[in-house]
Design an enzyme around this catalytic site. Structure first.
Site, PDB file in Angstrom:
ATOM      1  N   LYS A 119       2.063   5.737   7.857  1.00 27.69           N
ATOM      2  CA  LYS A 119       2.437   4.541   7.082  1.00 27.69           C
ATOM      3  C   LYS A 119       2.838   3.430   8.034  1.00 27.69           C
ATOM      4  CE  LYS A 119       2.991   6.268   2.662  1.00 27.69           C
ATOM      5  NZ  LYS A 119       3.879   7.045   1.797  1.00 27.69           N
ATOM      6  N   LYS A 199     -12.341   9.415  -0.249  1.00 31.01           N
ATOM      7  CA  LYS A 199     -11.641  10.014  -1.561  1.00 31.01           C
ATOM      8  C   LYS A 199     -11.519   8.751  -2.486  1.00 31.01           C
ATOM      9  CE  LYS A 199      -7.177  12.074  -2.789  1.00 31.01           C
ATOM     10  NZ  LYS A 199      -6.007  12.525  -2.541  1.00 31.01           N
ATOM     11  N   LYS A 202      -8.565   3.409  -5.906  1.00 33.05           N
ATOM     12  CA  LYS A 202      -8.612   1.996  -6.242  1.00 33.05           C
ATOM     13  C   LYS A 202      -8.766   1.079  -4.757  1.00 33.05           C
ATOM     14  CE  LYS A 202      -6.963   1.384 -10.622  1.00 33.05           C
ATOM     15  NZ  LYS A 202      -6.082   0.736 -11.675  1.00 33.05           N
TER      16      LYS A 202
END
Ligand code: SF4
Length: 334
Positions: A119, A199, A202
């Site tokens: 991240k 995968k 959205k």
């Protein structure tokens, strides 16, 4: 764990980021399992809005996203009578426990977490304090409700182990309070998106929403990538590398051998094959879509469910916080 405190099969906790309307990847990968777990466990399912703040995505739409997500939860069969459904921040005790647990969690443990590194790499302009403390908040989520069972995929096992480590460390310092949560390993099917590469998500815009209309579903499916080697209708296809074929396994399971055979000898074209898939998805989701529309028509219903869920969750949370503070020595004669 106190004798008689939990139902025979224990208590499950799981959370999901409020990403709005759920897609078929969310359903196949998690929600259908959540629904099943209700038969055997006392389940607590949470929309983790505070976690969502660590990446600051869609913050302006948090409320709407939670509402849409919970509408989907209810329509797929999460039952507010049997499970506690609530929003993480509505039970602020989780932030209190997060702070207390952060005092017993060595920083080194957190800096080593691969998802933190990932991240931090993805949002170098916002490597915030919450991002590194994310696993402690996750531990607080699970431990606050004394969940002893957490459904996880193999890839999430290290996170759960960290929760157990934090609980053990707390116990060593102050004495036992929490059950050590066990993983309930689930083989989540990897659902690839319409691009056939990533995968379903959205953020890649490669998804099909559960609540999409039949027309939207058809349109999305028609835009999907198939076997790249099959350029003309007369070319034989390779179903094993085609994502449309993989999706047929979920939505047209009884026709997969026939589709594979026809594809390999160019007996069926991709357009026809996609139409079949859209049909299968629309058929499978029709009852869900009907239920969702009925629930959505009851304007205050989702909020009522979440309020009641938060009330029940908070009753557990307050008790845990009291025990934790007592163990640490923060309570003065109360
Ligand atoms: S016919 Fe179906 S399975 Fe074969 S390549 Fe086309 S979409 Fe894929």
């Amino acid at each position: 764990m106190r004798q008689g405190e939990f139902k025979p099969k224990g208590r499950v906790f799981s959370g999901a980021r409020p990403t709005g309307k759920q897609h078929i990847g969310n359903y196949l990968g998690a929600l259908q399992n959540w629904v099943k777990l209700q038969d055997e466990y006392e389940c607590i399912y949470c929309a983790v809005d505070i976690h969502a703040l660590t990446t600051m995505e869609d913050v302006g739409r948090l409320k709407e996203n939670i509402r849409e997500m919970v509408l989907d939860w209810l329509a797929v069969g999460l039952d507010p009578e049997r499970s506690i459904l609530f929003v993480q921040s509505w039970v602020p005790e989780v932030m209190e426990l997060h702070t207390l647990l952060s005092m017993v969690t060595p920083l080194g443990w957190l800096l080593r977490v691969p998802t933190f590194k990932e991240k931090a790499r993805r949002q170098p302009e916002n490597v915030n304090y919450g991002l590194v403390g994310y696993p402690v908040l996750m531990a607080a989520d699970i431990l606050l409700y004394k969940a002893d069972t957490v459904p996880v995929g193999e890839d999430q096992l290290p996170h759960l182990e960290l929760t157990r480590e934090i609980a053990r460390r707390f116990h060593n310092l102050f004495g036992p309070v929490f059950p050590l949560p066990e993983a309930k390993l689930t083989s989540y099917p990897l659902v690839l998106g319409l691009d056939g590469v990533n995968k379903m998500s959205k953020s890649y815009n490669n998804h099909i929403e559960l609540a999409a209309s039949p027309e939207e579903t058809l349109q999305r499916v028609m835009s999907a990538f198939t076997d790249p080697a099959r350029r003309y209708r007369s070319d034989p296809g390779h179903p094993d590398i085609c994502n449309i074929y993989r999706l047929h396994h979920f939505f047209n399971p009884e026709r997969t051998s026939e589709i594979a055979e026809e594809c390999r000898k160019a007996g069926i074209g991709c357009v026809e094959c996609k139409k079949l898939l859209a049909q299968g998805i629309n058929q499978a989701l029709a009852p869900f879509r009907e239920r969702r529309a009925q629930i959505a028509a009851r304007s205050e219903y989702v909020e009522e469910i979440l309020n009641e869920g938060a009330r029940r969750a908070q009753a557990i949370a307050r008790e845990t916080i009291r025990e934790v503070k007592e163990r640490i020595g923060l309570l003065w004669g109360t």
